[in-house]
Scaffold this active site. Sequence first.
Site, short mmCIF file in Angstrom:
data_model
loop_
_atom_site.label_atom_id
_atom_site.label_comp_id
_atom_site.label_asym_id
_atom_site.label_seq_id
_atom_site.Cartn_x
_atom_site.Cartn_y
_atom_site.Cartn_z
N THR A 6 0.82 -1.21 0.00
CA THR A 6 0.00 0.00 0.00
C THR A 6 0.86 1.27 0.00
OG1 THR A 6 -1.84 -1.08 1.05
CG2 THR A 6 -1.72 1.27 1.35
N VAL A 12 -11.99 -7.22 -1.87
CA VAL A 12 -11.67 -5.80 -1.76
C VAL A 12 -11.34 -5.52 -0.30
CG1 VAL A 12 -12.54 -3.43 -2.01
CG2 VAL A 12 -13.16 -5.18 -3.70
N GLY A 13 -10.20 -4.91 -0.06
CA GLY A 13 -9.81 -4.59 1.32
C GLY A 13 -10.36 -3.24 1.74
N ASP A 14 -9.62 -2.55 2.58
CA ASP A 14 -10.07 -1.26 3.11
C ASP A 14 -9.72 -0.10 2.20
OD1 ASP A 14 -7.31 -2.01 3.87
OD2 ASP A 14 -7.25 0.03 4.65
N THR A 37 -3.10 1.53 6.32
CA THR A 37 -2.52 0.33 5.73
C THR A 37 -2.62 -0.80 6.74
OG1 THR A 37 -0.54 -0.61 4.68
CG2 THR A 37 -0.18 0.83 6.56
N GLY A 38 -2.52 -2.03 6.27
CA GLY A 38 -2.58 -3.17 7.19
C GLY A 38 -3.62 -4.18 6.76
N1 ASP Z 1 -4.81 -2.68 3.49
C1 ASP Z 1 -4.50 -3.38 2.28
C2 ASP Z 1 -5.54 -4.44 2.04
O1 ASP Z 1 -6.02 -5.04 2.99
C3 ASP Z 1 -3.17 -4.02 2.26
C4 ASP Z 1 -2.03 -3.12 2.64
O2 ASP Z 1 -2.16 -2.24 3.48
O3 ASP Z 1 -0.95 -3.30 2.11
O4 ASP Z 1 -5.85 -4.71 0.90
#
Ligand code: ASP
Length: 187
Positions: A84, A113-115, A135-136
């Site tokens: 991210t 789909v993430g956040d 991120t996370g």
């Molecule tokens: N938050 C992102 C997701 O869950 C991944 C990331 O932060 O790298 O898709």
Amino acid sequence: TLDAGAVAGVRRVKNVIRLARRVMESPHTLLIAQGAEIFADQVGIPLIDNNELKTPELIKQWQTYQTNPPPLPSAEYIPPHCDTVGCVAVDCHGNIAAGTSTGGMDFKPVGRVGDSPIIGAGVYADNLFGGASATGWGESITRVVLAKFAVDSLQGNRDPHPAARDAIEMLARRVGGTGGIILADRL
Ligand code: ASP
């Protein structure tokens, strides 16, 4: 100004934040998959071959995962290749903007789909209080709507450092989540 735009599930767009910005300038807030790519074409953002987004390292890793899948993301395990990119900017007029772009998490199922493109979860900006980019572990971040939580907690001219720390602690406490956040307050 609470303007917001996002895309998710795109496979042929190189600079997704540019496309998200065009969505923000449209009547919509979130376009996904084929619809987002049709929109990109309509607004003159070039579509590339999906192979251009693949790197030898990630192809090799994906092949390894075929026989040896990584554990599902959890408080104990965050996949090693989160990619991210986030930013929050405040200009001299007090306009606040935030952006979050990601390839998601390793070995995610198609359609996951993430956040990151979820307004309020992975990204949020409000000129009245501040802006945030997260991120996370996306599923945990979405559950607590982390970016909006962090921005809202700046109310009353609160310092962003403890506010960001509290947001990450809340993420862990409420849903066992892990992550990080960029948080900027207003001028
Ligand atoms: N938050 C992102 C997701 O869950 C991944 C990331 O932060 O790298 O898709």
